[in-house]
Design a protein around this motif. Structure first.
Motif, PDB file in Angstrom:
ATOM      1  N   ALA A  91      24.820  -1.998   1.279  1.00 31.30           N
ATOM      2  CA  ALA A  91      24.000  -3.127   1.718  1.00 31.30           C
ATOM      3  C   ALA A  91      24.914  -4.107   2.434  1.00 31.30           C
ATOM      4  O   ALA A  91      25.905  -4.570   1.868  1.00 31.30           O
ATOM      5  CB  ALA A  91      23.316  -3.789   0.538  1.00 31.30           C
ATOM      6  N   ALA A  92      24.576  -4.401   3.666  1.00 27.90           N
ATOM      7  CA  ALA A  92      25.359  -5.357   4.453  1.00 27.90           C
ATOM      8  C   ALA A  92      24.498  -6.575   4.729  1.00 27.90           C
ATOM      9  O   ALA A  92      23.314  -6.462   5.065  1.00 27.90           O
ATOM     10  CB  ALA A  92      25.807  -4.718   5.765  1.00 27.90           C
ATOM     11  N   LEU A  93      25.096  -7.761   4.560  1.00 26.09           N
ATOM     12  CA  LEU A  93      24.363  -9.013   4.741  1.00 26.09           C
ATOM     13  C   LEU A  93      25.033  -9.833   5.832  1.00 26.09           C
ATOM     14  O   LEU A  93      26.254 -10.029   5.805  1.00 26.09           O
ATOM     15  CB  LEU A  93      24.316  -9.786   3.431  1.00 26.09           C
ATOM     16  CG  LEU A  93      23.440 -11.043   3.404  1.00 26.09           C
ATOM     17  CD1 LEU A  93      22.817 -11.230   2.024  1.00 26.09           C
ATOM     18  CD2 LEU A  93      24.263 -12.278   3.767  1.00 26.09           C
ATOM     19  N   LEU A  94      24.225 -10.274   6.787  1.00 25.03           N
ATOM     20  CA  LEU A  94      24.719 -11.114   7.870  1.00 25.03           C
ATOM     21  C   LEU A  94      23.848 -12.354   7.949  1.00 25.03           C
ATOM     22  O   LEU A  94      22.626 -12.255   8.080  1.00 25.03           O
ATOM     23  CB  LEU A  94      24.672 -10.358   9.209  1.00 25.03           C
ATOM     24  CG  LEU A  94      25.038 -11.176  10.458  1.00 25.03           C
ATOM     25  CD1 LEU A  94      26.490 -11.645  10.372  1.00 25.03           C
ATOM     26  CD2 LEU A  94      24.802 -10.355  11.724  1.00 25.03           C
ATOM     27  N   SER A  95      24.478 -13.524   7.822  1.00 25.67           N
ATOM     28  CA  SER A  95      23.713 -14.768   7.869  1.00 25.67           C
ATOM     29  C   SER A  95      24.474 -15.795   8.674  1.00 25.67           C
ATOM     30  O   SER A  95      25.681 -15.989   8.484  1.00 25.67           O
ATOM     31  CB  SER A  95      23.468 -15.289   6.445  1.00 25.67           C
ATOM     32  OG  SER A  95      22.721 -16.480   6.485  1.00 25.67           O
ATOM     33  N   VAL A  96      23.748 -16.418   9.596  1.00 20.51           N
ATOM     34  CA  VAL A  96      24.307 -17.491  10.418  1.00 20.51           C
ATOM     35  C   VAL A  96      23.496 -18.742  10.142  1.00 20.51           C
ATOM     36  O   VAL A  96      22.267 -18.728  10.306  1.00 20.51           O
ATOM     37  CB  VAL A  96      24.258 -17.137  11.913  1.00 20.51           C
ATOM     38  CG1 VAL A  96      24.804 -18.288  12.739  1.00 20.51           C
ATOM     39  CG2 VAL A  96      25.043 -15.855  12.177  1.00 20.51           C
ATOM     40  N   PRO A  97      24.129 -19.811   9.678  1.00 24.32           N
ATOM     41  CA  PRO A  97      23.378 -21.038   9.391  1.00 24.32           C
ATOM     42  C   PRO A  97      22.527 -21.462  10.589  1.00 24.32           C
ATOM     43  O   PRO A  97      23.008 -21.527  11.713  1.00 24.32           O
ATOM     44  CB  PRO A  97      24.482 -22.062   9.085  1.00 24.32           C
ATOM     45  CG  PRO A  97      25.626 -21.226   8.583  1.00 24.32           C
ATOM     46  CD  PRO A  97      25.566 -19.953   9.361  1.00 24.32           C
ATOM     47  N   GLY A  98      21.238 -21.671  10.307  1.00 25.18           N
ATOM     48  CA  GLY A  98      20.308 -22.095  11.354  1.00 25.18           C
ATOM     49  C   GLY A  98      19.674 -20.954  12.123  1.00 25.18           C
ATOM     50  O   GLY A  98      18.778 -21.182  12.940  1.00 25.18           O
ATOM     51  N   GLN A  99      20.122 -19.706  11.890  1.00 17.71           N
ATOM     52  CA  GLN A  99      19.596 -18.572  12.649  1.00 17.71           C
ATOM     53  C   GLN A  99      19.038 -17.461  11.759  1.00 17.71           C
ATOM     54  O   GLN A  99      18.785 -16.359  12.230  1.00 17.71           O
ATOM     55  CB  GLN A  99      20.696 -17.994  13.556  1.00 17.71           C
ATOM     56  CG  GLN A  99      21.199 -18.973  14.595  1.00 17.71           C
ATOM     57  CD  GLN A  99      22.231 -18.344  15.518  1.00 17.71           C
ATOM     58  OE1 GLN A  99      22.309 -17.119  15.620  1.00 17.71           O
ATOM     59  NE2 GLN A  99      23.025 -19.177  16.168  1.00 17.71           N
ATOM     60  N   GLY A 100      18.858 -17.722  10.484  1.00 16.18           N
ATOM     61  CA  GLY A 100      18.258 -16.737   9.614  1.00 16.18           C
ATOM     62  C   GLY A 100      19.266 -15.794   8.997  1.00 16.18           C
ATOM     63  O   GLY A 100      20.480 -15.920   9.183  1.00 16.18           O
ATOM     64  N   THR A 101      18.736 -14.821   8.263  1.00 17.00           N
ATOM     65  CA  THR A 101      19.560 -13.859   7.515  1.00 17.00           C
ATOM     66  C   THR A 101      19.073 -12.448   7.812  1.00 17.00           C
ATOM     67  O   THR A 101      17.867 -12.219   7.978  1.00 17.00           O
ATOM     68  CB  THR A 101      19.464 -14.137   6.003  1.00 17.00           C
ATOM     69  OG1 THR A 101      19.896 -15.480   5.753  1.00 17.00           O
ATOM     70  CG2 THR A 101      20.336 -13.165   5.211  1.00 17.00           C
ATOM     71  N   GLU A 102      20.017 -11.525   7.848  1.00 17.91           N
ATOM     72  CA  GLU A 102      19.680 -10.119   8.057  1.00 17.91           C
ATOM     73  C   GLU A 102      20.395  -9.284   7.011  1.00 17.91           C
ATOM     74  O   GLU A 102      21.604  -9.407   6.827  1.00 17.91           O
ATOM     75  CB  GLU A 102      20.093  -9.678   9.456  1.00 17.91           C
ATOM     76  CG  GLU A 102      19.749  -8.213   9.767  1.00 17.91           C
ATOM     77  CD  GLU A 102      20.048  -7.846  11.211  1.00 17.91           C
ATOM     78  OE1 GLU A 102      19.422  -8.453  12.107  1.00 17.91           O
ATOM     79  OE2 GLU A 102      20.913  -6.987  11.421  1.00 17.91           O
ATOM     80  N   VAL A 103      19.612  -8.445   6.321  1.00 10.99           N
ATOM     81  CA  VAL A 103      20.154  -7.546   5.305  1.00 10.99           C
ATOM     82  C   VAL A 103      19.896  -6.124   5.778  1.00 10.99           C
ATOM     83  O   VAL A 103      18.746  -5.753   6.058  1.00 10.99           O
ATOM     84  CB  VAL A 103      19.496  -7.774   3.940  1.00 10.99           C
ATOM     85  CG1 VAL A 103      20.065  -6.802   2.910  1.00 10.99           C
ATOM     86  CG2 VAL A 103      19.693  -9.208   3.485  1.00 10.99           C
ATOM     87  N   GLU A 104      20.953  -5.325   5.876  1.00  7.53           N
ATOM     88  CA  GLU A 104      20.815  -3.930   6.298  1.00  7.53           C
ATOM     89  C   GLU A 104      21.121  -3.032   5.123  1.00  7.53           C
ATOM     90  O   GLU A 104      22.222  -3.046   4.577  1.00  7.53           O
ATOM     91  CB  GLU A 104      21.761  -3.618   7.462  1.00  7.53           C
ATOM     92  CG  GLU A 104      21.575  -2.186   7.986  1.00  7.53           C
ATOM     93  CD  GLU A 104      22.537  -1.855   9.107  1.00  7.53           C
ATOM     94  OE1 GLU A 104      23.625  -1.329   8.810  1.00  7.53           O
ATOM     95  OE2 GLU A 104      22.196  -2.141  10.275  1.00  7.53           O
ATOM     96  N   LEU A 105      20.136  -2.225   4.727  1.00  4.27           N
ATOM     97  CA  LEU A 105      20.263  -1.310   3.606  1.00  4.27           C
ATOM     98  C   LEU A 105      20.366   0.102   4.161  1.00  4.27           C
ATOM     99  O   LEU A 105      19.479   0.551   4.899  1.00  4.27           O
ATOM    100  CB  LEU A 105      19.050  -1.422   2.676  1.00  4.27           C
ATOM    101  CG  LEU A 105      18.679  -2.845   2.233  1.00  4.27           C
ATOM    102  CD1 LEU A 105      17.414  -2.835   1.399  1.00  4.27           C
ATOM    103  CD2 LEU A 105      19.829  -3.482   1.469  1.00  4.27           C
ATOM    104  N   ARG A 106      21.431   0.788   3.799  1.00  2.00           N
ATOM    105  CA  ARG A 106      21.666   2.143   4.306  1.00  2.00           C
ATOM    106  C   ARG A 106      21.714   3.102   3.128  1.00  2.00           C
ATOM    107  O   ARG A 106      22.519   2.929   2.210  1.00  2.00           O
ATOM    108  CB  ARG A 106      22.975   2.210   5.094  1.00  2.00           C
ATOM    109  CG  ARG A 106      23.301   3.602   5.633  1.00  2.00           C
ATOM    110  CD  ARG A 106      24.646   3.623   6.355  1.00  2.00           C
ATOM    111  NE  ARG A 106      24.985   4.963   6.798  1.00  2.00           N
ATOM    112  CZ  ARG A 106      24.589   5.496   7.953  1.00  2.00           C
ATOM    113  NH1 ARG A 106      23.855   4.770   8.783  1.00  2.00           N
ATOM    114  NH2 ARG A 106      24.933   6.721   8.280  1.00  2.00           N
TER     115      ARG A 106
END
Length: 399
Positions: A368-383
């Motif tokens: 599980a990879a998590l990418l979050s940028v303040p003010g631009q939302g969050t993205e979680v990639e589950l492989r």
């Protein structure tokens, strides 16, 4: 307790084809009765036995007048009436040689009922369609040939015209009635669909939301609550399928041991007004345990969206079915996660992302990879990697 389904009455517009035909038949019978009697009055001096003709018209004219209400529609135009009507026409045809004389009949004079006979045939066409029309036309033709003693060109010509007209009108009536039934059925389905949609809205606003909340909360709490959440998710899936009018999806049916589950079916209940789901147009089969754990991880990610990004945040689920792995991406348009917040939450014992998401994927051999940028939302990639034998099978089928 049983229920009775009442079929809605056919719409008035669906009878627009049939009603004018009945009205035309009513006028036709009256006019042709008068026409036949007028022909007799003009030629009565030439009749061999005029008393026979007078007796026939003494029956035909009152019968025509008294039965006009019966030929104004299908309801009162019963088969016994049609049989009696046809018998009067056939009797008049066969009495013509007796009343008018054999010599005049051979010269081609009209029969006693004349063209009134066609009205009796057309009534059968309107009531029963083209088959009864063809049968009665044949009877009238046989009677006409019998009263003349031999077939003639004029007799065959007249009989053929009546037969063609009756069959054509009978066919038109059958088509109109079939269209009427189709329209009534379509209106019935439309009514049922509207009721199902209303019920779906009510259920979505109540029961489905409660089941979805139980699933998310149970998954986040873990333990026995996770099993309760899984059961709630399955019942929500089955209820959604029932509302949509289809059979319960595979995940809501009793499972066959060892049978794979469709990941798209498990993720479908997570979609809603503010959550969009996109994926392949075909099922994404996974081993049952892996499919449940992956969907639970996705539910945990959505629960984090609702909890931290706010109830008004939107989320998008994207499922990618690759040859050797299944990828699920959860993205939201919230404010994002501040830097260091996940580490701080882990130190405080709040292990939602660590256990509910990463821990589940790690147990399955995924990531599980998590990418979050303040003010631009969050993205979680589950492989989630596919089992090796399944991967080899997919490669072989692609060759």
């Amino acid at each position: 307790m049983g229920t009775t389904t009442h079929r809605p009455a056919p719409p008035e517009a669906a009878r627009l084809v049939e009603r004018p035909l009945w009205q035309a038949l009513t006028a036709y019978r009256l006019l042709t009765a008068c026409y036949a009697f007028g022909l007799f009055l003009a030629e009565r001096e030439h009749f061999a036995r005029p008393a026979v003709a007078w007796a026939f018209y003494a029956v035909l004219l009152p019968w025509t007048l008294l039965t006009l209400p019966r030929v104004r529609g299908d309801a009162r135009c019963t088969r016994p009436f049609l049989v009696a009507d046809l018998l009067i026409a056939l009797t008049g045809i066969l009495l013509t040689p007796l009343a008018d004389g054999a010599a005049r009949v051979a010269s081609g004079v009209p029969t006693l009922p004349s063209i009134w006979t066609a009205g009796a045939v057309l009534a059968w066409a309107l009531k029963g369609g083209w088959r009864p029309a063809a049968a009665t036309s044949v009877l009238v033709g046989v009677a006409n040939v019998a009263q003349r003693g031999a077939p003639s060109r004029s007799t065959l010509h007249n009989v053929l015209l009546v037969c063609i007209a009756a069959i054509a009108i009978g066919y038109v009536v059958e088509v109109a009635r079939a269209s009427e039934r189709t329209l009534a059925r379509a209106l019935e389905i439309e009514s049922a669909t509207r009721e199902r949609e209303r019920l779906a809205r009510d259920i979505h606003d109540g029961v489905l939301q409660v089941l979805a909340m139980v699933q998310r909360r149970g998954t986040a709490l873990g333990g026995e609550a996770a099993e309760l959440g899984r059961l709630a998710g399955e019942q929500e899936t089955a209820l959604r399928a029932l509302v949509r009018g289809g059979p319960p999806p595979a995940a809501a049916r009793p499972e066959t041991p060892g049978a794979p589950l469709d990941l798209m079916t498990l993720l479908a209940p997570l979609a809603g007004a503010r959550t969009s789901l996109a994926g392949p147009g075909t099922p994404v089969p996974l081993p049952a345990h892996a499919a449940r754990e992956l969907s639970a991880a996705v539910a945990a990610a959505l629960d984090n969206v609702a909890r931290h990004a706010g109830e008004q945040a939107r989320a998008w689920l994207l499922v990618e079915d690759e040859t050797d792995a299944v990828l699920v991406t959860v993205r939201d348009d919230g404010p994002g996660i501040p830097e260091g917040r996940l580490a701080e939450a882990a130190e405080q014992g709040r292990l939602g992302v660590a256990q509910s998401i990463r821990g589940r994927l790690a147990d399955l051999g995924g990531s599980a990879a998590l990418l979050s940028v303040p003010g631009q939302g969050t993205e979680v990639e589950l492989r989630l990697p596919r089992p090796r034998e399944k991967t080899d099978d997919r490669k072989d089928s692609a060759r």
